[in-house]
Every structure is written in structure tokens, then in C-alpha cells.
Scaffold this active site. Structure first.
Site, PDB file in Angstrom:
ATOM      1  N   GLU A 171      31.356  28.118 100.897  1.00  0.00           N
ATOM      2  CA  GLU A 171      30.959  28.938 101.926  1.00  0.00           C
ATOM      3  C   GLU A 171      30.659  30.576 101.093  1.00  0.00           C
ATOM      4  OE1 GLU A 171      34.019  30.542 104.463  1.00  0.00           O
ATOM      5  OE2 GLU A 171      32.677  31.309 105.936  1.00  0.00           O
ATOM      6  N   HIS A 215      38.483  28.074 114.194  1.00  0.00           N
ATOM      7  CA  HIS A 215      40.013  28.769 114.251  1.00  0.00           C
ATOM      8  C   HIS A 215      40.109  29.305 115.602  1.00  0.00           C
ATOM      9  CE1 HIS A 215      39.410  29.123 109.778  1.00  0.00           C
ATOM     10  NE2 HIS A 215      38.003  28.912 110.106  1.00  0.00           N
ATOM     11  N   HIS A 258      38.430  24.880 103.192  1.00  0.00           N
ATOM     12  CA  HIS A 258      37.239  25.571 103.219  1.00  0.00           C
ATOM     13  C   HIS A 258      36.753  25.537 101.716  1.00  0.00           C
ATOM     14  CE1 HIS A 258      38.301  26.926 107.105  1.00  0.00           C
ATOM     15  NE2 HIS A 258      37.435  27.948 107.146  1.00  0.00           N
ATOM     16  N   HIS A 297      35.701  21.920 113.528  1.00  0.00           N
ATOM     17  CA  HIS A 297      36.007  23.399 112.539  1.00  0.00           C
ATOM     18  C   HIS A 297      35.814  24.435 113.564  1.00  0.00           C
ATOM     19  CE1 HIS A 297      35.608  25.500 108.260  1.00  0.00           C
ATOM     20  NE2 HIS A 297      35.618  26.506 109.412  1.00  0.00           N
ATOM     21  N   ASP A 307      33.194  27.620 114.328  1.00  0.00           N
ATOM     22  CA  ASP A 307      33.920  28.421 113.293  1.00  0.00           C
ATOM     23  C   ASP A 307      34.755  29.566 114.031  1.00  0.00           C
ATOM     24  OD1 ASP A 307      35.116  28.949 110.674  1.00  0.00           O
ATOM     25  OD2 ASP A 307      33.130  30.059 110.082  1.00  0.00           O
ATOM     26  N   ASP A 308      34.162  30.610 114.436  1.00  0.00           N
ATOM     27  CA  ASP A 308      34.993  31.713 115.053  1.00  0.00           C
ATOM     28  C   ASP A 308      33.976  32.207 116.374  1.00  0.00           C
ATOM     29  OD1 ASP A 308      37.488  32.032 113.119  1.00  0.00           O
ATOM     30  OD2 ASP A 308      35.645  32.183 111.797  1.00  0.00           O
TER      31      ASP A 308
HETATM   32  N1  ADE Z   1      38.916  32.090 108.597  1.00  0.00           N
HETATM   33  C1  ADE Z   1      38.385  32.453 109.949  1.00  0.00           C
HETATM   34  N2  ADE Z   1      37.026  32.187 109.739  1.00  0.00           N
HETATM   35  C2  ADE Z   1      36.876  32.009 108.184  1.00  0.00           C
HETATM   36  C3  ADE Z   1      35.831  31.872 107.533  1.00  0.00           C
HETATM   37  N3  ADE Z   1      34.422  31.578 108.041  1.00  0.00           N
HETATM   38  N4  ADE Z   1      36.284  31.448 106.272  1.00  0.00           N
HETATM   39  C4  ADE Z   1      37.195  31.550 105.802  1.00  0.00           C
HETATM   40  N5  ADE Z   1      38.324  31.658 106.214  1.00  0.00           N
HETATM   41  C5  ADE Z   1      38.195  31.894 107.849  1.00  0.00           C
HETATM   42 ZN    ZN Z   2      36.214  28.580 109.081  1.00  0.00          ZN
END
Ligand code: ADE
Ligand code: ZN
Length: 350
Positions: A207, A26, A204, A24, A285-286
Site C-alpha cells: 500500500e 476496519h 497489509h 477488508h 477499507d475505512d
Molecule cells: N488501518 C486502518 N486503515 C488502514 C490502512 N488503509 N492502511 C493501514 N492501516 C490501516
Molecule cells: Zn486496511
């Protein structure tokens, strides 16, 4: 020993870190601020103040999504995306990852004026270069962005279904974006298209919305994995359902802390989810948006009391749940057995 096993196994032999795998992340969210700054200058595009002192600037989920959208506009052609994927994967491999999946977003490419073929081709070339350089295995999951509305998510599913025929590195379909918008039923047609095309499915949920959304996502969209899923912990029956069905959770601890889903590490439900029998993986994630990387996620687990055998178990869960062909999965699992022996860790816990 095969070349592709070398870096992670050498580290394990020297008593170092557990081999890692990620499901996971992006790809636009993995762009280093320095790369985004460089591309903004080269293409003459206004960054809109999203980078300050070498870091991304945002203050809540909405402004994070806006900064992420803006950063993605700096990638203008196949070569930019190739560099992004190669950069991301070589970094992961050097940190000890043996396998990585990342989310790609045809909507973000289209916003930057990049045709889908160039987007996918550039990223695939980056994967191939990183594999040649480091041995890391990687696959792509196309996502629909839920706050762009259901018909755009359906278009993303059609993109995934048609392009996966020509690009074997595209193996999954998923749903991201603002979970407060839309219901799982809105996205069922998109997931039907992706399922019929034989793609792996993830979404997703749990969250920013609660446990009920996790339940409905699994039941209606029939995904084998859930992105995050952590708020399932609020409903014991949903946790039991996840454990019984063997649904794999793509848990992203530092993302949850940075976005304020949990106030501190002690409140994060990684341990209760594992103890309830959920199949958990660790993910970034990011990463530069949340000042993390995959090694930091494994370190988070270590500081929560998960030993090397447990952490190897997170990697095994990821490889078992990966959207990858069986021959590759078995080869990666075999590598893990060797790593477990080298670490002196049990090979089947987690
Ligand atoms: N797109 C990028 N990061 C995200 C996240 N944490 N939750 C939902 N969409 C996303
Ligand atoms: Zn994500």
C-alpha cells in the site's frame, strides 16, 4: 428460497446490482461521523476536531491514522461496539452484500478502556443481530498494529488465538498500521501464534511500501491474502508469484485514491492485476473516511470496464478466500450461482 439469500437475489432478479462480499474493512474505520459525534456527546469526550460538516478531517496517511485513532476512543462499552457492527453490517446487507469480514483491533479497544471480552462480545452480538435482521453472514479478523511495535502485535495474536476458541465468529489474524514501520520478519512470531491456532492470515502490504514488501510478507508470514497489494504491480516477478500462488488481493480502490497512493482512477492498477491473473476482491477499507462504501467500489470496477460477470467474479474470489467454515462457504457459493443465472452472467469468470 432461504431468507438469508433474499435481498441480494431479489436485486439480481430485478436486473439490479451484483451480490457483493467484502474481506477488508476496519470496524472502527467504518464508524459514521454522526455516530461518533453522538457517542462523543453521550460520553463527554473531546472529539479533537476530527469531524467537520459531517465528515472526517485529515490530510495525509499520518493524520488519517490519528483521526481514526481518535474516533475509536468514542466507543466505550460492549453496547457501543454492538451498535457499530450492527449498523455497519445492516447497511452492507441493504446495499446488496451477502458476506462481510471486518478487522477488529484489541489495541484500539484497550486505548478506549474497553476490556477485550467486552469488545469482542459487543461486536459478536452486533453480527448476530445484523444476521437476524438481514441474513448477512460475517466474521471478524483481529489485527495487530505494526507501528505499535512487534511485541504488541504478538499480544494481539495471542488475543486472537485464545479468544477464537470461545468465539467462532473470530476466524482470522492480520497486520495493519503504518507499513513504513517494521519488516515482515519482525512480525513472524505473531503470525506463528495465529497460524498454530488455525486462524486465517492476511497482512497489509504493497500500500505505502513497494512490491518487495508484498513478496516478503507472503514468503515470511505465509498469508493466503494481502491487504491492498496494489504496488506489487511495480514488479512483474512479484505479480507472477501472487498469481502462481493464488494469493488473494484485498484491493481498496477509493482508499488508494483518497490516500494518494494513485493520483486518479485511470492510474489505479485494478485492471493490470486482474489481467495478470491475480485473484482480486473489492473492499472499502475505512468507508466514511474515504467517502466510499462497498457499492462505490463495485461501481469503480464497473466504470473501469468490468461487466457484471467480472464483478460477480470478484464476489466469488472473496467467498472462496473467506476465513469461514466450509459449509458456510459452499452455501454462499451456491447463492452466487443462483445470482449469476438471475443476472444472465457467466458463473465462473472474474
Ligand atoms: N488501518 C486502518 N486503515 C488502514 C490502512 N488503509 N492502511 C493501514 N492501516 C490501516
Ligand atoms: Zn486496511
Amino acid at each position: 428460497m432461504k431468507a438469508d439469500a433474499a435481498p441480494a437475489l431479489a436485486r439480481a432478479r430485478s436486473g439490479g446490482a451484483v451480490p457483493m462480499a467484502e474481506l477488508h474493512c476496519h470496524i472502527e474505520g467504518a464508524a459514521r461521523p454522526a455516530l461518533v459525534l453522538e457517542l462523543a456527546e453521550r460520553h463527554g469526550i473531546d472529539l479533537g476536531g476530527i469531524v467537520r460538516d459531517g465528515a472526517y478531517v485529515w490530510h495525509d496517511f499520518t493524520s488519517f491514522l490519528a483521526a481514526y485513532d481518535r474516533a475509536s476512543l468514542m466507543f466505550r462499552d460492549a453496547a457501543d461496539y454492538c451498535r457499530l457492527a450492527e449498523d455497519h453490517l445492516t447497511g452492507l446487507a441493504r446495499a446488496g452484500a451477502v458476506y462481510a469480514e471486518f478487522f477488529i483491533s484489541p489495541d484500539h479497544a484497550a486505548s478506549a478502556g474497553v476490556p477485550g471480552d467486552a469488545y469482542l462480545g459487543g461486536l459478536a452480538e452486533g453480527i448476530r443481530r445484523a444476521k437476524t435482521a438481514t441474513g448477512i453472514e460475517a466474521r471478524m479478523i483481529a489485527i495487530g498494529v505494526r507501528h505499535l511495535e512487534a511485541d504488541r502485535v504478538e499480544a494481539a495474536a495471542r488475543f486472537a488465538a485464545t479468544h477464537a476458541v470461545r468465539e467462532p465468529l473470530l476466524t482470522g489474524f492480520g497486520l495493519a498500521g503504518d507499513e513504513r514501520i517494521g519488516t515482515p520478519r519482525d512480525f513472524a512470531p505473531a503470525f506463528d501464534i495465529a497460524r498454530d491456532a488455525g486462524l486465517g492470515l492476511t497482512a497489509h502490504a504493497g500500500e505505502f511500501d513497494g512490491a518487495q514488501n508484498v513478496r516478503e510478507t507472503v514468503e515470511i508470514l505465509q498469508t493466503s491474502r494481502i491487504g491492498h497489494g496494489v504496488r506489487a504491480v511495480e514488479a512483474p516477478d512479484v505479480v507472477r508469484m501472487l498469481a502462481d500462488k493464488g494469493i488473494v488481493l484485498e484491493v481498496c480502490p477509493h482508499s488508494n485514491l483518497a490516500l494518494g497512493v494513485y493520483p486518479d482512477a485511470a492510474s489505479h492498477p485494478l485492471r493490470p492485476l486482474v489481467e495478470a491473473g491475480c485473484r482480486v476482491t473489492l473492499n472499502s477499507d475505512d468507508p466514511p473516511f474515504f467517502a466510499t462504501d462497498l457499492a462505490a467500489e463495485y461501481a469503480f470496477a464497473a466504470s473501469a470496464g468490468f461487466g457484471s460477470g467480472d464483478r460477480l467474479g470478484f464476489t466469488r474470489n472473496a467467498i472462496e478466500a473467506a476465513f469461514v467454515d466450509e459449509a458456510t462457504r459452499q452455501r454462499l457459493l451456491q447463492q452466487l450461482v443462483v445470482s449469476a443465472i438471475a443476472l444472465g452472467a457467466p458463473s465462473s469468470s472474474g
